[in-house]
Write an enzyme that holds these catalytic residues in place. Structure first.
Site, mmCIF file in Angstrom:
data_model
loop_
_atom_site.group_PDB
_atom_site.id
_atom_site.type_symbol
_atom_site.label_atom_id
_atom_site.label_comp_id
_atom_site.label_asym_id
_atom_site.label_seq_id
_atom_site.Cartn_x
_atom_site.Cartn_y
_atom_site.Cartn_z
ATOM 1 N N CYS A 29 0.802 -1.241 -0.060
ATOM 2 C CA CYS A 29 -0.044 -0.119 -0.109
ATOM 3 C C CYS A 29 0.772 1.275 -0.032
ATOM 4 C CB CYS A 29 -1.083 -0.016 1.029
ATOM 5 S SG CYS A 29 -2.079 -1.604 1.181
ATOM 6 N N HIS B 156 -3.153 6.915 2.896
ATOM 7 C CA HIS B 156 -3.496 5.736 2.230
ATOM 8 C C HIS B 156 -4.921 5.352 2.882
ATOM 9 C CE1 HIS B 156 -4.110 1.638 1.193
ATOM 10 N NE2 HIS B 156 -3.657 1.321 2.623
ATOM 11 N N ASN C 228 -10.070 -0.139 0.451
ATOM 12 C CA ASN C 228 -8.457 -0.168 0.380
ATOM 13 C C ASN C 228 -8.176 -0.654 -0.809
ATOM 14 O OD1 ASN C 228 -6.104 -0.482 0.770
ATOM 15 N ND2 ASN C 228 -6.058 -1.228 2.699
HETATM 16 N N1 COA Z 1 -18.087 -8.638 9.926
HETATM 17 C C1 COA Z 1 -18.706 -9.038 11.187
HETATM 18 N N2 COA Z 1 -17.966 -9.247 12.290
HETATM 19 C C2 COA Z 1 -16.716 -9.362 11.862
HETATM 20 C C3 COA Z 1 -16.179 -9.238 10.746
HETATM 21 C C4 COA Z 1 -16.822 -8.689 9.700
HETATM 22 N N3 COA Z 1 -16.658 -8.452 8.420
HETATM 23 N N4 COA Z 1 -14.714 -9.227 10.699
HETATM 24 C C5 COA Z 1 -14.367 -9.437 12.062
HETATM 25 N N5 COA Z 1 -15.505 -9.791 12.787
HETATM 26 C C6 COA Z 1 -15.707 -10.159 14.130
HETATM 27 C C7 COA Z 1 -14.419 -11.036 14.619
HETATM 28 O O1 COA Z 1 -14.573 -12.346 14.367
HETATM 29 C C8 COA Z 1 -14.637 -10.616 16.079
HETATM 30 O O2 COA Z 1 -15.305 -11.329 16.763
HETATM 31 P P1 COA Z 1 -15.337 -12.267 18.140
HETATM 32 O O3 COA Z 1 -15.358 -10.963 19.122
HETATM 33 O O4 COA Z 1 -16.541 -13.041 18.292
HETATM 34 O O5 COA Z 1 -14.037 -12.862 17.852
HETATM 35 C C9 COA Z 1 -15.185 -8.994 16.195
HETATM 36 O O6 COA Z 1 -15.558 -8.932 14.740
HETATM 37 C C10 COA Z 1 -14.178 -8.153 16.641
HETATM 38 O O7 COA Z 1 -13.223 -8.382 15.755
HETATM 39 P P2 COA Z 1 -11.759 -7.357 15.809
HETATM 40 O O8 COA Z 1 -10.752 -7.921 14.889
HETATM 41 O O9 COA Z 1 -11.420 -7.242 17.236
HETATM 42 O O10 COA Z 1 -12.273 -6.128 15.140
HETATM 43 P P3 COA Z 1 -11.588 -4.668 15.319
HETATM 44 O O11 COA Z 1 -12.318 -3.729 15.726
HETATM 45 O O12 COA Z 1 -10.136 -4.601 15.459
HETATM 46 O O13 COA Z 1 -11.808 -4.347 13.671
HETATM 47 C C11 COA Z 1 -10.446 -4.515 11.587
HETATM 48 C C12 COA Z 1 -11.110 -5.241 12.620
HETATM 49 C C13 COA Z 1 -10.072 -5.313 10.260
HETATM 50 C C14 COA Z 1 -11.490 -3.314 10.792
HETATM 51 C C15 COA Z 1 -9.364 -3.402 12.207
HETATM 52 O O14 COA Z 1 -8.469 -4.235 13.052
HETATM 53 C C16 COA Z 1 -8.576 -2.754 11.065
HETATM 54 O O15 COA Z 1 -8.974 -2.132 10.432
HETATM 55 N N6 COA Z 1 -7.382 -3.103 10.922
HETATM 56 C C17 COA Z 1 -6.446 -2.740 10.096
HETATM 57 C C18 COA Z 1 -6.515 -3.384 8.628
HETATM 58 C C19 COA Z 1 -6.097 -2.579 7.429
HETATM 59 O O16 COA Z 1 -6.069 -1.362 7.185
HETATM 60 N N7 COA Z 1 -5.190 -3.480 6.632
HETATM 61 C C20 COA Z 1 -4.615 -2.868 5.484
HETATM 62 C C21 COA Z 1 -3.562 -1.852 5.818
HETATM 63 S S1 COA Z 1 -2.571 -1.618 4.568
#
Ligand code: COA
Length: 324
Positions: free
Chosen positions: A112, A251, A281
Site C-alpha cells: 500500500c 492511504h 482499500n
Molecule cells: N463482519 C462481522 N464481524 C466481523 C467481521 C466482519 N467483516 N470481521 C471480523 N468480525 C468479528 C470478529 O470475528 C470478532 O468477533 P469475536 O469478538 O466474536 O471474535 C469481532 O468482529 C471483532 O473483531 P476485531 O478484529 O476485534 O475487530 P476490530 O475492531 O479490530 O476491527 C479491523 C477489525 C480489520 C476493521 C481493524 O482491525 C482494522 O482496520 N485493522 C487494520 C486493517 C488494515 O487497514 N489493513 C490494511 C492495511 S494497508
C-alpha cells in the site's frame, strides 16, 4: 538540477459497485459492522479487467490531463502487488497498451506504500537528470488475492488505479520524500504467499492459496503509529509545520485509522482527504485515486502544500511533500 512537478493525474475505477449489503450475502457480516469499524460503504470489484487494463486507463487520463503524448514518456513505474504476470511486468504491458514506445518500464512492490515508493524512485531519476519525465501508476486488482470466504479481509479491499505524471521543471513541485521499511517485525501481520516451490527436489505437502491474510489489530496499531511519524518526519526535515499544510492524503485503509492519526497529531480531521467510503482499500492505488479526485474537483490550488502518506505490507511506509 531541475525541480520535479506533478503536471497531470488520472484514475480509473472498475464499474462493479459492491455494497456492504452485497458482501453480507457472501460472508457473515453486515453494513452496520463494516461501516462502524472501517467507514467503508462500497468498493469496486473488477469485472474481468486485469491490473494492466486499469493501469492503462488511468494512465491515458493522466496523459490527457497533462496534455502529453504517450510517446514522450521516458519512464513508467507501476506500483502493484497484483500484477497480471510474473513477467512481463505490468509496466511493460501498460507501455504497449498506451503506445509509450520510448519509455523504460518496470514494476515496484511495496504494497500500500507502493505509489509513494514509485514517486520517490521516479523523482530521483528526474532530479538526477537521467529522465525528463515519468508516469507513475498505482494499480491493483486485489479481488484476485482476496478470499471472499474470509470476513476479516474481504470487506476491506477494492480494485482500482491512479496515475500521476512527473516532469522536470524550473518551478518547485515535489519538495521532499521519505520512505521506510521493516521486513523483520512486520512480515506476519499482512501477508499473501506467491507460487510455492515445486520442482524435482521439492514436493508441495499442501497447496497454499494466494490469499491475503492479516492480523487486523497489529496492522491497526502499526498504522496509527506510522502515519503521525511519517508526517512529523517530513515536516521536521523541511522546517514546515502542520499549519503550512493544506491537505493530507493518507492511504485509504480505514476511517478509524485516520481519526486516530488526526487525534495524535492534534490536527483537524478535515485536513485529511478521505474517499474510502466509495472505494475501500485499493492498496497502491488509493493515494493516486484520491489525488486525482481532488485535482479534478479543483481542490488543489497552485502553491498549496500537501502531504501524501502511505503504509502497508512489508512493512513499508512513506510520505511525500508536494507544493502544487
Ligand atoms: N463482519 C462481522 N464481524 C466481523 C467481521 C466482519 N467483516 N470481521 C471480523 N468480525 C468479528 C470478529 O470475528 C470478532 O468477533 P469475536 O469478538 O466474536 O471474535 C469481532 O468482529 C471483532 O473483531 P476485531 O478484529 O476485534 O475487530 P476490530 O475492531 O479490530 O476491527 C479491523 C477489525 C480489520 C476493521 C481493524 O482491525 C482494522 O482496520 N485493522 C487494520 C486493517 C488494515 O487497514 N489493513 C490494511 C492495511 S494497508
Amino acid at each position: 538540477m531541475s525541480e520535479v512537478k506533478i503536471i497531470g493525474t488520472g484514475s480509473y475505477m472498475p464499474k462493479g459497485i459492491t455494497t456492504n449489503d452485497d458482501l453480507s450475502k457472501w460472508v457473515d457480516t453486515s453494513d452496520e459492522w463494516i461501516s462502524s469499524r472501517t467507514g467503508i460503504k462500497e468498493r469496486r470489484l473488477s469485472i474481468g479487467e486485469n491490473t494492466s487494463e486499469l493501469a492503462s486507463k488511468a494512465a491515458i487520463k493522466a496523459l490527457e490531463n497533462a496534455n502529453m503524448k504517450a510517446e514522450d514518456i521516458e519512464l513508467i513505474i507501476v506500483a502493484t502487488i497484483t500484477g497480471d504476470s510474473f513477467t512481463p511486468s505490468t509496466a511493460c504491458i501498460v507501455q504497449e497498451n498506451i503506445g509509450a514506445f520510448n519509455a523504460v518500464a518496470f514494476d515496484i512492490s511495496a504494497a500500500c506504500s507502493g505509489f509513494i515508493f514509485g514517486l520517490n524512485t521516479s523523482y530521483q531519476f528526474i532530479k538526477g537528470g537521467q529522465m525528463k519525465n515519468a508516469l507513475v501508476i498505482g494499480a491493483e486488482v486485489l479481488s484476485k488475492i482476496v478470499d471472499f470466504k474470509d470476513r476479516n479481509t474481504c470487506v476491506l479491499f477494492g480494485d482500482g488505479a491512479g496515475a500521476a505524471i512527473l516532469k522536470a521543471s524550473k518551478e518547485q513541485g515535489i519538495l521532499y520524500n521519505y520512505i521506510g521499511s521493516d521486513g523483520i517485525n512486520g512480515k506476519e501481520s499482512l501477508n499473501c504467499p506467491a507460487v510455492q516451490i515445486s520442482n524435482p527436489y521439492t514436493k508441495i505437502e499442501k497447496k497454499e492459496e494466494s490469499f491475503i491474510t492479516m492480523n487486523g489489530k497489529e496492522v491497526f496499531r502499526f498504522a496509527v503509529k506510522i502515519i503521525p511519524k511519517s508526517i512529523e518526519k517530513i515536516l521536521e526535515d523541511t522546517n514546515n509545520s502542520l499549519d503550512d499544510i493544506k491537505y493530507i492524503i493518507p492511504h485509504q485503509a480505514n476511517l478509524r485509522i485516520v481519526e486516530f492519526a488526526a487525534k495524535k497529531l492534534k490536527v483537524d480531521i478535515e485536513k485529511f482527504y478521505v474517499n474510502l467510503d466509495k472505494y475501500g482499500n485499493t492498496s497502491s492505488a488509493s493515494i493516486p485515486i484520491a489525488l486525482d479526485e481532488m485535482n479534478r474537483k479543483g481542490l488543489l490550488k497552485k502553491g498549496d502544500k500537501i502531504i501524501l502518506v502511505g503504509f502497508g505490507g512489508g512493512l513499508t511506509w512513506g510520505s511525500t511533500l508536494i507544493q502544487w
